[in-house]
Design a protein around this motif. Sequence first.
Motif, PDB file in Angstrom:
ATOM      1  N   ASP A 120       0.737  -1.024   0.202  1.00  0.00           N
ATOM      2  CA  ASP A 120       0.093   0.087   0.012  1.00  0.00           C
ATOM      3  C   ASP A 120       0.766   1.252   0.049  1.00  0.00           C
ATOM      4  O   ASP A 120       0.536   2.112  -0.668  1.00  0.00           O
ATOM      5  CB  ASP A 120      -0.877  -0.016   1.088  1.00  0.00           C
ATOM      6  N   ARG A 121       1.993   1.042   0.800  1.00  0.00           N
ATOM      7  CA  ARG A 121       2.834   2.490   0.985  1.00  0.00           C
ATOM      8  C   ARG A 121       3.520   2.622  -0.712  1.00  0.00           C
ATOM      9  O   ARG A 121       4.089   3.730  -0.858  1.00  0.00           O
ATOM     10  CB  ARG A 121       3.605   2.253   2.033  1.00  0.00           C
TER      11      ARG A 121
ATOM     12  N   ASN B 218       2.457   1.687  -3.464  1.00  0.00           N
ATOM     13  CA  ASN B 218       1.650   2.516  -4.307  1.00  0.00           C
ATOM     14  C   ASN B 218       1.374   3.862  -4.086  1.00  0.00           C
ATOM     15  O   ASN B 218       1.152   4.518  -4.835  1.00  0.00           O
ATOM     16  CB  ASN B 218       0.022   1.440  -4.240  1.00  0.00           C
ATOM     17  N   GLU B 219       1.176   4.101  -2.632  1.00  0.00           N
ATOM     18  CA  GLU B 219       1.171   5.650  -2.356  1.00  0.00           C
ATOM     19  C   GLU B 219       2.231   6.437  -2.788  1.00  0.00           C
ATOM     20  O   GLU B 219       2.280   7.534  -3.391  1.00  0.00           O
ATOM     21  CB  GLU B 219       1.062   5.773  -0.888  1.00  0.00           C
TER      22      GLU B 219
ATOM     23  N   HIS C 242      -0.001  -5.500  -6.749  1.00  0.00           N
ATOM     24  CA  HIS C 242      -0.835  -6.138  -5.985  1.00  0.00           C
ATOM     25  C   HIS C 242       0.089  -7.362  -5.425  1.00  0.00           C
ATOM     26  O   HIS C 242       0.743  -7.971  -6.559  1.00  0.00           O
ATOM     27  CB  HIS C 242      -1.964  -6.450  -6.718  1.00  0.00           C
TER      28      HIS C 242
END
Length: 289
Positions: free
Chosen positions: A3-4, A6-7, A117
């Motif tokens: 998630d980080r 992708n951020e 992912h």
Amino acid sequence: MLDRLNEALERVERDLGEPVGAAAMARTALTSEHHFRRMFSALSGMPLSEYVRRRRLTLAGAEVIGGRDTLLDIAVRYGYGSAEAFGRAFRAMHGISPGEARRTGAALDSQSRLAFHLTIEGNTAMRYRIVDKGAFRLVGPGTRVPLVHEGANRPMTDFVLGLGDDVYERLADLSDQEPRGGVSVTVTHDPDRREGSDVDFYVAAVTSAAGTPEGMRALDVPAGTWVVLLFEGLAFPEAVQRVWVYAAAEWFPSNPAYRYRHGPELLSVEYEGDLASGELWLPVERTSV
């Protein structure tokens, strides 16, 4: 975690006209800039700088075709200092100049936005251990080969096949600490780990012995911390090469107390038919997390 990562990639879209903010992206991903670049390359198959360049030229291409702004305005907006520099980069990606693309409405290449992912196949959990190891020497024959992310590395294979049994006997005699025996050693020079970039490759013994036997090289390795990833029954070389991807995509994000530090990477492997079992030693350092 992912998630980080992708951020962090969102910064590419926000800062398309600015220099690549790899350091800021690494801070968002809670890792070092060196490891962020390495992790991105392992996951995407291209260097971060190449991805940023292709994204900029993808969006710039749409504006060129749209015809609302001048080519110089578009060039400046996407970080190019002159129309000439923009034209060279545009042609390198799209195979046509911006002016020709605008006049003819030609088809252009496109770099999609990346998002990572995690897909888990099977139920195998990879074990690891942390080793604080004193200084040691790597002694053995070595060469320089291109980096290959997946599939056979022919120059590396040819080098290994050219080593006689006597070489492995000498390495066995030199080996006096783990990992034991003849160990594959890679030292990368390109922080982005580009496919085809130079890698120093050794088949070496991990030893405390002084001196360098004839026909061999020596590499002194300072004391430090290592993460040892243990694998069993993997197809060689494709599945074993994915252990590096596992480290970048899963182990480091899941263990923020450690980050990668540049140094030799050690691979100790035993074979049974087409399957390989062994250990991958990666140099790490403790963080303040």
